[in-house]
Design a protein around this motif. Structure first.
Motif, PDB file in Angstrom:
ATOM      1  N   VAL A 160      -7.647   9.061 -12.483  1.00 50.89           N
ATOM      2  CA  VAL A 160      -7.286   7.672 -12.192  1.00 50.89           C
ATOM      3  C   VAL A 160      -7.514   6.790 -13.413  1.00 50.89           C
ATOM      4  O   VAL A 160      -6.678   5.929 -13.747  1.00 50.89           O
ATOM      5  CB  VAL A 160      -8.097   7.154 -10.990  1.00 50.89           C
ATOM      6  CG1 VAL A 160      -7.950   5.639 -10.849  1.00 50.89           C
ATOM      7  CG2 VAL A 160      -7.642   7.839  -9.708  1.00 50.89           C
TER       8      VAL A 160
ATOM      9  N   ILE B  98      -2.658   9.719  -4.573  1.00 47.60           N
ATOM     10  CA  ILE B  98      -2.573   8.986  -5.835  1.00 47.60           C
ATOM     11  C   ILE B  98      -1.367   8.049  -5.877  1.00 47.60           C
ATOM     12  O   ILE B  98      -1.505   6.862  -6.203  1.00 47.60           O
ATOM     13  CB  ILE B  98      -2.541   9.965  -7.026  1.00 47.60           C
ATOM     14  CG1 ILE B  98      -3.765  10.874  -6.997  1.00 47.60           C
ATOM     15  CG2 ILE B  98      -2.474   9.181  -8.336  1.00 47.60           C
ATOM     16  CD1 ILE B  98      -5.079  10.136  -7.069  1.00 47.60           C
TER      17      ILE B  98
ATOM     18  N   SER C  71      -7.935   5.470  -3.474  1.00 48.34           N
ATOM     19  CA  SER C  71      -7.176   6.691  -3.229  1.00 48.34           C
ATOM     20  C   SER C  71      -7.734   7.857  -4.032  1.00 48.34           C
ATOM     21  O   SER C  71      -7.782   8.994  -3.539  1.00 48.34           O
ATOM     22  CB  SER C  71      -5.704   6.475  -3.587  1.00 48.34           C
ATOM     23  OG  SER C  71      -5.132   5.482  -2.765  1.00 48.34           O
TER      24      SER C  71
ATOM     25  N   THR D 208      -1.707  -0.690  -5.735  1.00 51.95           N
ATOM     26  CA  THR D 208      -2.161  -1.448  -6.908  1.00 51.95           C
ATOM     27  C   THR D 208      -1.037  -2.301  -7.475  1.00 51.95           C
ATOM     28  O   THR D 208      -1.210  -3.496  -7.746  1.00 51.95           O
ATOM     29  CB  THR D 208      -2.678  -0.470  -7.981  1.00 51.95           C
ATOM     30  OG1 THR D 208      -3.822   0.216  -7.479  1.00 51.95           O
ATOM     31  CG2 THR D 208      -3.067  -1.217  -9.243  1.00 51.95           C
TER      32      THR D 208
ATOM     33  N   LEU E 204      -1.310   4.043  -6.189  1.00 50.40           N
ATOM     34  CA  LEU E 204      -0.660   3.316  -7.290  1.00 50.40           C
ATOM     35  C   LEU E 204       0.289   2.250  -6.753  1.00 50.40           C
ATOM     36  O   LEU E 204       0.362   1.145  -7.305  1.00 50.40           O
ATOM     37  CB  LEU E 204       0.109   4.297  -8.175  1.00 50.40           C
ATOM     38  CG  LEU E 204      -0.676   5.000  -9.275  1.00 50.40           C
ATOM     39  CD1 LEU E 204       0.208   6.017  -9.986  1.00 50.40           C
ATOM     40  CD2 LEU E 204      -1.226   3.994 -10.270  1.00 50.40           C
TER      41      LEU E 204
ATOM     42  N   VAL F  40      -5.459   2.398  -6.101  1.00 51.75           N
ATOM     43  CA  VAL F  40      -5.531   3.692  -6.769  1.00 51.75           C
ATOM     44  C   VAL F  40      -6.962   4.209  -6.896  1.00 51.75           C
ATOM     45  O   VAL F  40      -7.198   5.424  -6.827  1.00 51.75           O
ATOM     46  CB  VAL F  40      -4.843   3.601  -8.152  1.00 51.75           C
ATOM     47  CG1 VAL F  40      -5.626   2.721  -9.115  1.00 51.75           C
ATOM     48  CG2 VAL F  40      -4.628   4.987  -8.737  1.00 51.75           C
TER      49      VAL F  40
END
Length: 315
Positions: free
Chosen positions: A248, A68, A230, A75, A72, A227
């Motif tokens: 998410v 995660i 992932s 992203t 992130l 994300v």
């Protein structure tokens, strides 16, 4: 406040019956949304999506550190790089659309309208293929730069329109006053118009950042690690795809809500700052021409050596 006082040219304030009808529609809509949400949650729960073994990965550090959090970062990295490049691109195109030269206006206008009309996903796919065929970047960075430049081309054209409309919304007296002072157009744009336009555009720019952040998830289609991808990978690894995607979604909602709240706060502060400036800069009313009374002289032009004896001996 009466309906007449709140109505505008394009919108008539609703009357009592219309307000009741609007409230009923709003309540019915909320009830439908809540009911739909409850039905979805119930269906997931009935299929065991919220069982304990599917929720245990959320308290495992490997789940976050391996999937995660790197997603992130991917992203944020793509969104930040694209929004910086988009602001630079938007500044050049927006100013170009205000140029005195017709050829420059037409060229920049064609670029803006072209990239605004193309879906972001098509831009990302096209750039991914071009970068791969012509080996513009190494294979490890092709997906990243395809996402960044795809978002840049689209958001840059949108920011150009925001900038152009922001400058055009300023009073024409700003440009005329600068021209009377002998400033060139470039100096007027850089020193007078752009600072005011950027301040007025900040909420819209932050809203565009939210769009860039959400659109970075489209990189999933070309294998870019962000994300959403992932979350799917984590779900496949831990056997909880739906709970992972829900997590998410919650994370993205919180981030976008925070950015939207920041945009609203900046807009509110700018609006209040302009109001305070108008109050502070408001000129004091001058007395009518002619002889002034003693009271007016004392209140408008007091003598610094004057002492009011009424404070010691009474009126």
């Amino acid at each position: 406040m009466s309906a007449k006082a709140t109505s505008t040219v394009l919108y008539d304030a609703p009357g009592p019956k219309a307000r009741v009808r609007n409230n009923i529609i709003a309540v019915a809509f909320i009830v439908v949304i809540v009911g739909l949400f409850a039905w979805v949650i119930t269906a997931f729960a009935a299929n065991g999506q919220f069982d304990r073994e599917k929720l245990e990965p959320f308290v495992d550090t490997n789940y976050w550190g391996t999937y995660i959090l790197p997603g992130l970062w991917g992203t944020f990295k793509a969104a930040l790089a694209s929004i910086i490049l988009a602001m630079i691109m938007g500044a050049f195109l927006g100013i170009g659309r205000l140029s005195d030269h017709r050829s420059v206006r037409w060229a920049t206008g064609a670029i803006v309208e072209f990239f605004r009309a193309i879906p972001v996903l098509i831009l990302i796919y096209f750039l991914y293929i071009v970068f791969g065929v012509y080996k513009v970047f190494t294979s490890d960075y092709i997906a990243f730069f395809a996402v960044v430049f795809g978002l840049t081309l689209y958001n840059g054209s949108v920011i150009a329109e925001i900038l152009r409309s922001g400058i055009n919304s300023l009073p024409s007296g700003q440009f005329e006053a600068a021209k009377a002072l002998g400033l060139r157009k470039s100096q007027t744009m850089r020193l007078i118009l752009l600072p005011q336009a950027v301040a007025a555009m900040l909420p819209a720019l932050i809203s565009q950042m939210v769009i860039a952040l959400k659109d970075s998830a489209l990189g999933y289609q070309i294998g870019y690690i962000e994300v959403v991808k992932s979350g799917i990978q984590a779900g496949n690894e831990w056997g909880n795809v739906i709970p992972s995607l829900i997590m998410v979604a919650i994370i993205m909602i919180l981030i976008n809500f925070g950015l939207s709240a920041l945009a609203s706060n900046i807009e509110k502060n700018l609006r209040e700052g302009r109001k305070k400036k108008l109050i502070v800069d408001a000129p004091h009313a001058l007395p009518e021409p002619g002889l002034m009374s003693k009271e007016v002289m004392e209140t408008t032009h007091p003598d610094p050596k004057h002492k009011d004896l009424r404070q010691d001996y009474g009126d």
